[in-house]
Design a protein around this motif. Structure first.
Motif, PDB file in Angstrom:
ATOM      1  N   UNK A 187       0.874  -1.165   0.000  1.00 35.46           N
ATOM      2  CA  UNK A 187       0.000   0.000   0.000  1.00 35.46           C
ATOM      3  C   UNK A 187       0.917   1.221   0.000  1.00 35.46           C
ATOM      4  N   UNK A 188       0.807   2.071  -1.024  1.00 31.37           N
ATOM      5  CA  UNK A 188       1.672   3.246  -1.138  1.00 31.37           C
ATOM      6  C   UNK A 188       0.859   4.498  -0.836  1.00 31.37           C
ATOM      7  N   UNK A 189       1.164   5.123   0.298  1.00 29.98           N
ATOM      8  CA  UNK A 189       0.500   6.358   0.703  1.00 29.98           C
ATOM      9  C   UNK A 189       1.074   7.500  -0.136  1.00 29.98           C
ATOM     10  N   UNK A 191      -2.007   5.078  -3.746  1.00 32.25           N
ATOM     11  CA  UNK A 191      -1.843   4.926  -5.187  1.00 32.25           C
ATOM     12  C   UNK A 191      -2.620   3.726  -5.705  1.00 32.25           C
ATOM     13  N   UNK A 192      -3.390   3.975  -6.757  1.00 33.96           N
ATOM     14  CA  UNK A 192      -4.057   2.903  -7.500  1.00 33.96           C
ATOM     15  C   UNK A 192      -3.484   2.863  -8.909  1.00 33.96           C
ATOM     16  N   UNK A 193      -3.382   4.040  -9.530  1.00 33.52           N
ATOM     17  CA  UNK A 193      -2.800   4.137 -10.871  1.00 33.52           C
ATOM     18  C   UNK A 193      -1.981   5.418 -10.948  1.00 33.52           C
ATOM     19  N   UNK A 210       0.607   2.442 -15.589  1.00 34.59           N
ATOM     20  CA  UNK A 210      -0.315   1.308 -15.527  1.00 34.59           C
ATOM     21  C   UNK A 210      -0.856   1.156 -14.115  1.00 34.59           C
ATOM     22  N   UNK A 211      -2.061   0.657 -14.012  1.00 36.37           N
ATOM     23  CA  UNK A 211      -2.689   0.444 -12.724  1.00 36.37           C
ATOM     24  C   UNK A 211      -1.885  -0.547 -11.895  1.00 36.37           C
ATOM     25  N   UNK A 240      -5.586  10.989 -11.904  1.00 37.03           N
ATOM     26  CA  UNK A 240      -4.611   9.956 -11.554  1.00 37.03           C
ATOM     27  C   UNK A 240      -5.337   9.121 -10.504  1.00 37.03           C
ATOM     28  N   UNK A 241      -5.844   7.982 -10.897  1.00 34.76           N
ATOM     29  CA  UNK A 241      -6.740   7.196 -10.053  1.00 34.76           C
ATOM     30  C   UNK A 241      -6.048   6.846  -8.726  1.00 34.76           C
TER      31      UNK A 241
END
Length: 124
Positions: A39-41, A63-65, A70-71, A108-109
């Motif tokens: 999980x990247x905060x 971060x999701x994408x 790329x996602x 930026x999702x």
């Protein structure tokens, strides 16, 4: 594992609302176990907007994408993350309102997780 886009985010994370930290640790453990990913905060405190839960240390983004990239998670994994986060519900008046803790949005999702300032955060 929880990772941070910038070093100063770790310091901001350490002063987030305790309920939010619990959700973050639970989510990062779930992602590590189910998806073998971190999980990247990407954001915690953001001042300047009194309507933003970020200003009060009651929200973080992950971060999701990446922008232009790329996602990180497959569509199926995103759905799993959404279902996992549905277990965390917050409300200032549980008899009238219940709000989802997670919102996935943006050009930026990214995932946005928040808790309320007053009231109850339930684990359903």
């Amino acid at each position: 594992m929880i990772k941070f886009k910038y070093d100063e985010l770790k310091e901001q994370f350490d002063v987030l609302d305790d309920r939010l930290q619990v959700i973050c640790y639970a989510l990062s453990g779930y992602i590590a176990q189910e998806m073998d990913k971190d999980l990247v905060i990407t954001s915690a405190y953001r001042g300047g907007n009194k309507l933003s839960t970020h200003m009060y240390y009651r929200a973080f983004d992950f971060r999701v994408q990446p922008s232009g990239g790329e996602s990180i998670y497959t569509p199926e994994e995103v759905e799993k993350i959404k279902r996992f986060c549905e277990h965390f519900i917050y409300s200032s008046n549980p008899k009238k309102y219940k709000y989802k803790t997670l919102k996935i949005h943006g050009p930026a999702i990214h995932g946005h997780i928040q808790v309320n300032g007053e009231g109850v955060t339930e684990i359903a």
